[in-house]
Design an enzyme around this catalytic site. Structure first.
Site, PDB file in Angstrom:
ATOM      1  N   ARG A 482       7.835 -40.061 -25.656  1.00 10.73           N
ATOM      2  CA  ARG A 482       6.622 -39.160 -25.540  1.00 10.73           C
ATOM      3  C   ARG A 482       6.583 -37.943 -25.663  1.00 10.73           C
ATOM      4  NH1 ARG A 482       3.651 -42.123 -20.584  1.00 10.73           N
ATOM      5  NH2 ARG A 482       2.199 -40.692 -21.406  1.00 10.73           N
ATOM      6  N   ASP A 498      -2.466 -42.719 -24.564  1.00 12.43           N
ATOM      7  CA  ASP A 498      -1.804 -44.209 -24.533  1.00 12.43           C
ATOM      8  C   ASP A 498      -2.915 -45.088 -25.362  1.00 12.43           C
ATOM      9  OD1 ASP A 498      -2.067 -46.912 -22.829  1.00 12.43           O
ATOM     10  OD2 ASP A 498       0.168 -46.405 -23.267  1.00 12.43           O
ATOM     11  N   ASP A 587       5.273 -40.044 -16.106  1.00 12.24           N
ATOM     12  CA  ASP A 587       4.183 -38.940 -15.639  1.00 12.24           C
ATOM     13  C   ASP A 587       4.510 -38.039 -14.516  1.00 12.24           C
ATOM     14  OD1 ASP A 587       1.847 -39.562 -17.509  1.00 12.24           O
ATOM     15  OD2 ASP A 587       2.284 -41.611 -16.716  1.00 12.24           O
TER      16      ASP A 587
END
Length: 677
Positions: A482, A498, A587
């Site tokens: 990502r 997402d 994250d």
């Protein structure tokens, strides 16, 4: 009578002639100083009011008592162009091979080697290396270790010592040592290092200790370094005392005689505004203490080279004064404007955090300076070296222009571009996010949509028609995909999404407008918070809704595309492997990275509709549940260990549109759909 008068006049005339010959000529020679010989540089000292002092001296006729600029040793013809072969670095860039250590008796060489192995410069192959690193040390008898077999007269060699070198090897070899004497330092060839204490942190390091950003009533004004390691402090209203400890015995009536308070040896530096440091080399250990404490170093005719002086502009963080003018120095410090004091103190904190807080940063800065020499015109600019976050975090693989980074828009007088790229990640069990694509494509700021397909299902044959280009990228089913710097991303701003995200066009538009005001931060909708768990003795984080937060989920957030480059090329490989093995950490790691670079919290914006609670991040989707997840608690502590400190910064600020949820007509509001159910 006349013969007597003639004799008297002759005697007086002879006396006057003798006085003229013996007295006037020497006085004339004193009145007209000789000009300096050609090629002999002279200049005024670095002084607080240099702009005014320059008008008293012509450029070609400086005063005789001006200090001399440091010169390379006589008889040394070595320079970067003559004693370093840059052709060896053209293929792989700067690659460093560490010559074998001959059983060092101190821990310093091992610390240097450990720091070097974490950088991208290290190579275990001598054929790939363009720089051979030698770590000098003493054997058990106190004798210098012999030179290694690959010495070859020292060309393309670097002798590196974190302490003043006891085993000096010069000639064609570069020397990087702590606090080198100005008499032997070769500018543009050698590298001046800071004098580090034995227990200096290997990684991370403690942040700067500046608590009060400007002088306040009762604050410590002055601290004077002592040779034994302590400090003497004084208040701002006290009369000045020279640094030779002889106080003025006849102070003015309105001034009180100054009495210095001695701190204990080894005690932390007090929160002083100015730190007077003598110019002799034993006092260099106080220099880093002053930087860490946010105390402005006042260097009194230093006879040692300031650390990393080739790239760091020390006039923005320190004051270099003449030790022969004690009262003038202290008077000038008293008259310094508060704004100037604040600027200098802030710069000390930046330099400490960017280049000096750990052994790793010192080693990487040394190698980055050598890399800049190899690049020449393509090297880091002075702005990148002397402005946050620093040259170590301005990767040349991304750009060498300050305007391409998210940190320098204010200095450059520019603004971020008005378009963004949407990067939508489709996980292992995900479906094509058709509604999300339509909502994002409806934004007037959207330039392109990229679908990162990491699903086990085959790619759909058809995609919805949009007014912006839509590109599909096949991923490798790793969480770190990502944040890979894909060449197809055409804008500086990235909207990371997402497939399970639910956003409206108004939410996207407002969040992007907010990001344009904070291009160096993450701007998003869903937040987490970290905290210290006393019971477990470690850090933890939670996704519970609360006013305070320190992380923003990148499943719906804006940030600058430069962070993809930092994530891939700057973070240790162990951390990227961690997030691939434990996707719940991806994250957290991205927020760690941005907070470590900016020292700032993320920005939260409101959600127009109730977003579903994020599910646990498995191969099918990102996020954490409403409770803290034991699976992810270990990763935050492992990241703290790798970073060397906790970089996350908490905040309670949420930015809303004007008139958001105010009891006025919806027609008067710009982002009307934000308040629709």
């Amino acid at each position: 009578m006349q013969p007597c008068r003639k004799s008297l006049w002759l005697a007086l005339s002879a006396s006057w002639l003798l006085l003229i010959l013996l007295g006037i000529c020497p006085l004339f020679r004193l009145a007209v100083p000789p000009k300096p010989p050609p090629g002999h540089p002279q200049g005024w000292p670095h002084w607080l009011d240099a702009a005014f002092l320059s008008s008293f001296s012509q450029p070609g006729e400086p005063p005789e008592d001006a200090p001399q600029l440091p010169q390379a040793p006589r008889g040394s013809s070595c320079s970067w162009g003559t004693c370093f072969d840059t052709s060896k670095c053209r293929g792989n860039g700067l690659k460093v091979f560490v010559l074998p250590l001959a059983s060092p008796t101190s821990e310093a060489p091992q610390r240097i080697l450990a720091s070097l192995e974490t950088s991208g410069y290290h190579t275990p192959n001598t054929s790939e290396a363009c720089l051979l690193l030698f770590l000098p040390s003493l054997d058990q008898r106190g004798v210098c270790q012999p030179l290694p077999p690959h010495w070859s007269a020292g060309k393309n060699h670097l002798v590196l010592s974190l302490h003043p070198a006891l085993c000096t090897h010069r000639g064609q070899v570069m020397v990087a040592e702590a606090s080198p004497s100005a008499d032997i330092f070769r500018p543009g060839f050698d590298v001046a290092l800071p004098l580090l204490p034995e227990d200096h942190p290997l990684q991370g390091g403690a942040p700067g200790q500046l608590q009060q950003h400007s002088p306040h009533s009762g604050a410590v004004w002055l601290a004077v370094a002592e040779e034994r390691g302590g400090w003497r402090i004084a208040g701002i209203q006290d009369s000045a005392c020279p640094w030779d400890e002889h106080c003025d015995l006849h102070p003015r009536p309105q001034q009180a005689l100054l009495c210095f308070l001695r701190t204990q040896l080894g005690e932390m530096l007090p929160n002083a505004t100015f730190c007077l440091i003598p110019g002799h080399r034993p006092a260099t250990s106080h220099f880093l203490q002053a930087l860490q404490a946010g105390c402005i170093p006042v260097l009194l005719s230093p006879r040692w080279e300031l650390p990393f002086s080739e790239v760091i502009d020390w006039t923005k963080a320190a004051i270099i004064a003449d030790e022969r003018l004690p009262q003038q120095v202290l008077a000038a410090l008293r008259e310094m404007l508060p704004g100037r004091i604040l600027t200098l103190r802030q710069q000390t904190q930046f330099l400490w955090n960017a280049y000096f807080s750990s052994v790793e940063k010192v080693i990487h800065t040394t190698l980055e300076i050598i890399q800049d020499r190899i690049w020449g015109a393509s090297a880091h600019s002075s702005l990148l070296w002397n402005s946050p976050p620093g040259a170590l975090l301005a990767l040349p693989t991304f750009s060498m222009s300050p305007q391409d980074f998210p940190f320098y828009f204010l200095q450059q007088g520019s603004h971020p571009e008005s378009r963004f790229s949407a990067l939508i990640w489709v996980g292992a069990l995900g479906q094509p996010p058709l509604k999300l694509i339509q909502a994002v494509a409806g934004s007037r700021h959207c330039a392109q949509i990229l679908i990162l397909w990491s699903s086990e299902k085959p790619l759909p044959d058809r995609w919805p028609k949009t007014t912006v280009p839509l590109t599909v990228i096949e991923g490798h089913r790793k969480a770190s995909d990502r944040f890979f710097p894909y060449s197809t991303i055409s804008t500086s701003a990235i909207l990371s999404l997402d497939a399970h995200s639910t956003l409206s066009t108004s939410e996207v538009d407002f969040a992007f407008v907010v990001w344009q005001s904070f291009p160096e931060r993450i701007v998003g909708f869903l937040t987490w918070n970290h905290s210290w768990d006393e019971a477990r003795g470690g850090w933890s984080y939670s996704a519970k809704m609360a006013n305070e937060f320190s992380m923003v989920l990148t499943t719906a957030a804006f940030y600058h595309r430069y962070y993809h480059t930092l994530f891939t090329h700057s973070l240790p490989k162990a951390l990227r492997t961690l997030v691939d093995e434990t996707p719940t950490c991806v994250d957290v790691l991205m927020n760690f990275l941005v907070a470590a670079v900016t020292k700032l919290p993320p920005i939260k914006v409101p959600c127009g509709r109730k977003h579903p609670e994020p599910a646990p991040l498995a191969p099918g989707g990102p996020g954490l549940g409403s409770e803290t997840q034991p699976l992810g608690q270990d990763c935050i502590n492992r990241m703290v260990a790798e970073f060397g400190h906790m970089p996350l910064v908490s905040s309670r600020v949420r930015l809303d549109p004007v008139l958001f949820k105010d009891p006025v007509s919806v027609q008067r509001k710009k982002y009307r759909s934000l308040e629709k159910p």
